[in-house]
Scaffold this motif. Structure first.
Motif, short mmCIF file in Angstrom:
data_model
loop_
_atom_site.label_atom_id
_atom_site.label_comp_id
_atom_site.label_asym_id
_atom_site.label_seq_id
_atom_site.Cartn_x
_atom_site.Cartn_y
_atom_site.Cartn_z
N ILE A 93 0.86 -1.17 0.00
CA ILE A 93 0.00 0.00 0.00
C ILE A 93 0.90 1.22 0.00
O ILE A 93 1.72 1.41 0.90
CB ILE A 93 -0.96 -0.01 1.21
CG1 ILE A 93 -1.80 -1.29 1.14
CG2 ILE A 93 -1.82 1.24 1.22
CD1 ILE A 93 -2.46 -1.68 2.43
N ALA A 94 0.76 2.03 -1.05
CA ALA A 94 1.61 3.21 -1.21
C ALA A 94 1.13 4.35 -0.33
O ALA A 94 -0.07 4.50 -0.07
CB ALA A 94 1.61 3.64 -2.67
N SER A 95 2.08 5.15 0.12
CA SER A 95 1.80 6.37 0.87
C SER A 95 2.85 7.39 0.44
O SER A 95 3.86 7.02 -0.17
CB SER A 95 1.87 6.11 2.37
OG SER A 95 3.21 5.85 2.75
N PRO A 96 2.65 8.66 0.75
CA PRO A 96 3.67 9.65 0.38
C PRO A 96 5.05 9.31 0.95
O PRO A 96 6.06 9.57 0.30
CB PRO A 96 3.13 10.96 0.98
CG PRO A 96 1.65 10.76 1.00
CD PRO A 96 1.45 9.29 1.32
N ALA A 97 5.10 8.67 2.11
CA ALA A 97 6.39 8.37 2.75
C ALA A 97 7.11 7.18 2.12
O ALA A 97 8.32 7.05 2.27
CB ALA A 97 6.18 8.11 4.24
N ASN A 98 6.39 6.29 1.41
CA ASN A 98 7.04 5.10 0.87
C ASN A 98 6.89 4.92 -0.63
O ASN A 98 7.24 3.87 -1.17
CB ASN A 98 6.52 3.84 1.59
CG ASN A 98 5.13 3.43 1.17
OD1 ASN A 98 4.48 4.05 0.35
ND2 ASN A 98 4.64 2.36 1.75
N ALA A 99 6.36 5.91 -1.34
CA ALA A 99 6.04 5.77 -2.76
C ALA A 99 7.25 5.34 -3.60
O ALA A 99 7.14 4.45 -4.45
CB ALA A 99 5.43 7.05 -3.31
N ALA A 100 8.42 5.95 -3.40
CA ALA A 100 9.59 5.60 -4.20
C ALA A 100 9.98 4.13 -3.99
O ALA A 100 10.30 3.43 -4.94
CB ALA A 100 10.76 6.51 -3.87
N ASP A 101 9.91 3.68 -2.75
CA ASP A 101 10.23 2.28 -2.47
C ASP A 101 9.23 1.34 -3.12
O ASP A 101 9.60 0.35 -3.74
CB ASP A 101 10.27 2.00 -0.97
CG ASP A 101 11.62 2.31 -0.36
OD1 ASP A 101 12.59 2.51 -1.11
OD2 ASP A 101 11.71 2.35 0.88
N TYR A 138 6.98 1.85 -5.66
CA TYR A 138 6.87 1.92 -7.13
C TYR A 138 8.17 1.59 -7.86
O TYR A 138 8.12 1.20 -9.03
CB TYR A 138 6.39 3.30 -7.58
CG TYR A 138 4.90 3.51 -7.45
CD1 TYR A 138 4.02 2.96 -8.37
CD2 TYR A 138 4.38 4.25 -6.40
CE1 TYR A 138 2.65 3.15 -8.26
CE2 TYR A 138 3.01 4.44 -6.27
CZ TYR A 138 2.15 3.90 -7.20
OH TYR A 138 0.80 4.09 -7.09
N VAL A 139 9.30 1.75 -7.22
CA VAL A 139 10.57 1.54 -7.92
C VAL A 139 11.38 0.40 -7.29
O VAL A 139 11.57 -0.65 -7.88
CB VAL A 139 11.40 2.84 -7.98
CG1 VAL A 139 12.71 2.61 -8.71
CG2 VAL A 139 10.61 3.95 -8.64
N ARG A 140 11.88 0.65 -6.09
CA ARG A 140 12.79 -0.32 -5.45
C ARG A 140 12.14 -1.69 -5.30
O ARG A 140 12.69 -2.71 -5.68
CB ARG A 140 13.23 0.19 -4.08
CG ARG A 140 14.21 -0.76 -3.39
CD ARG A 140 14.47 -0.35 -1.95
NE ARG A 140 14.89 1.02 -1.81
CZ ARG A 140 16.16 1.44 -1.81
NH1 ARG A 140 17.13 0.56 -1.92
NH2 ARG A 140 16.44 2.70 -1.67
N LYS A 141 10.93 -1.74 -4.73
CA LYS A 141 10.29 -3.03 -4.48
C LYS A 141 9.79 -3.67 -5.78
O LYS A 141 9.84 -4.90 -5.91
CB LYS A 141 9.17 -2.89 -3.47
CG LYS A 141 9.71 -2.68 -2.06
CD LYS A 141 8.62 -2.72 -1.03
CE LYS A 141 9.22 -2.68 0.37
NZ LYS A 141 8.19 -2.80 1.41
N LEU A 142 9.33 -2.88 -6.71
CA LEU A 142 8.92 -3.43 -8.01
C LEU A 142 10.08 -4.20 -8.64
O LEU A 142 9.94 -5.35 -9.05
CB LEU A 142 8.45 -2.31 -8.95
CG LEU A 142 8.09 -2.74 -10.37
CD1 LEU A 142 6.76 -3.48 -10.39
CD2 LEU A 142 8.01 -1.53 -11.28
#
Length: 187
Positions: free
Chosen positions: A111-119, A121-125
């Motif tokens: 579940i994306a949030s402003p605090a974890n969006a980069a992780d 959408y990018v890193r974890k993907l």
């Protein structure tokens, strides 16, 4: 001339296991990353989706286990990579012991949030693709969207809105109606 940055220590599995449970942390390539606290909406979405997946697995007597965070998933020990997916489904129970999943889950939802969006959408993907996760969903309440990434066989990415009914590809006949969830949670 730029200053040299000190190298962070590469964390071992044993060092990670000796850390306190809180604050929660993940490890990517041996580098420790603390996780931000989750919001009320984040927790409500996780609870609702966990309940729907568990209900389906129980009714269909699937031999898969639905596990919400926090739960350590050890993707590799060298270099150490440990994640805490919001929700995961593991169909090989031999991977599970105590508070660990040793190996790749079959299905992961973040579940994306402003605090974890980069992780998310990018890193974890990239990480989940590289480690063989079959299906990875990103639920984004701010954008009111669900991004379904299916890595088994041919890679595909399908974007949905919260008005959609979405098939969980891991199971033959499980569909999640995000419109009902959004209404139920007042999103």
């Amino acid at each position: 001339m730029s200053e040299l940055q000190p190298q962070q220590e590469i964390l071992t599995f044993e060092q990670y296991r000796s850390l306190p449970d809180y604050p929660r942390a993940e490890v990517f390539g041996g580098q420790l990353r603390y996780l931000p606290a989750t919001s009320r909406i984040h927790r409500a979405i996780r609870s609702e989706l966990t309940e729907r997946l568990c209900s389906y697995a129980s009714q269909k007597q699937e031999d898969c286990e639905v596990i919400p965070a926090p739960f350590d998933v050890v993707l590799t020990k060298q270099p150490l990579t440990i994640v805490h997916p919001d929700i995961m489904v593991v169909c090989n129970r031999h991977k599970l012991s105590g508070t660990l999943c040793m190996g790749t889950p079959d299905f992961i939802m973040e579940i994306a949030s402003p605090a974890n969006a980069a992780d998310v959408y990018v890193r974890k993907l990239h990480c989940y693709y590289e480690h063989g996760v079959h299906e990875y969903w990103i639920v984004d309440p701010k954008r009111r969207s669900v991004s379904v990434n299916y890595f088994k066989g041919n890679l595909f990415h399908v974007p949905y809105t919260f008005d959609s009914i979405i098939k969980v590809n891991l199971f033959d006949d499980l569909y999640i109606n995000f419109s009902n969830i959004a209404t139920f949670l007042n999103l």
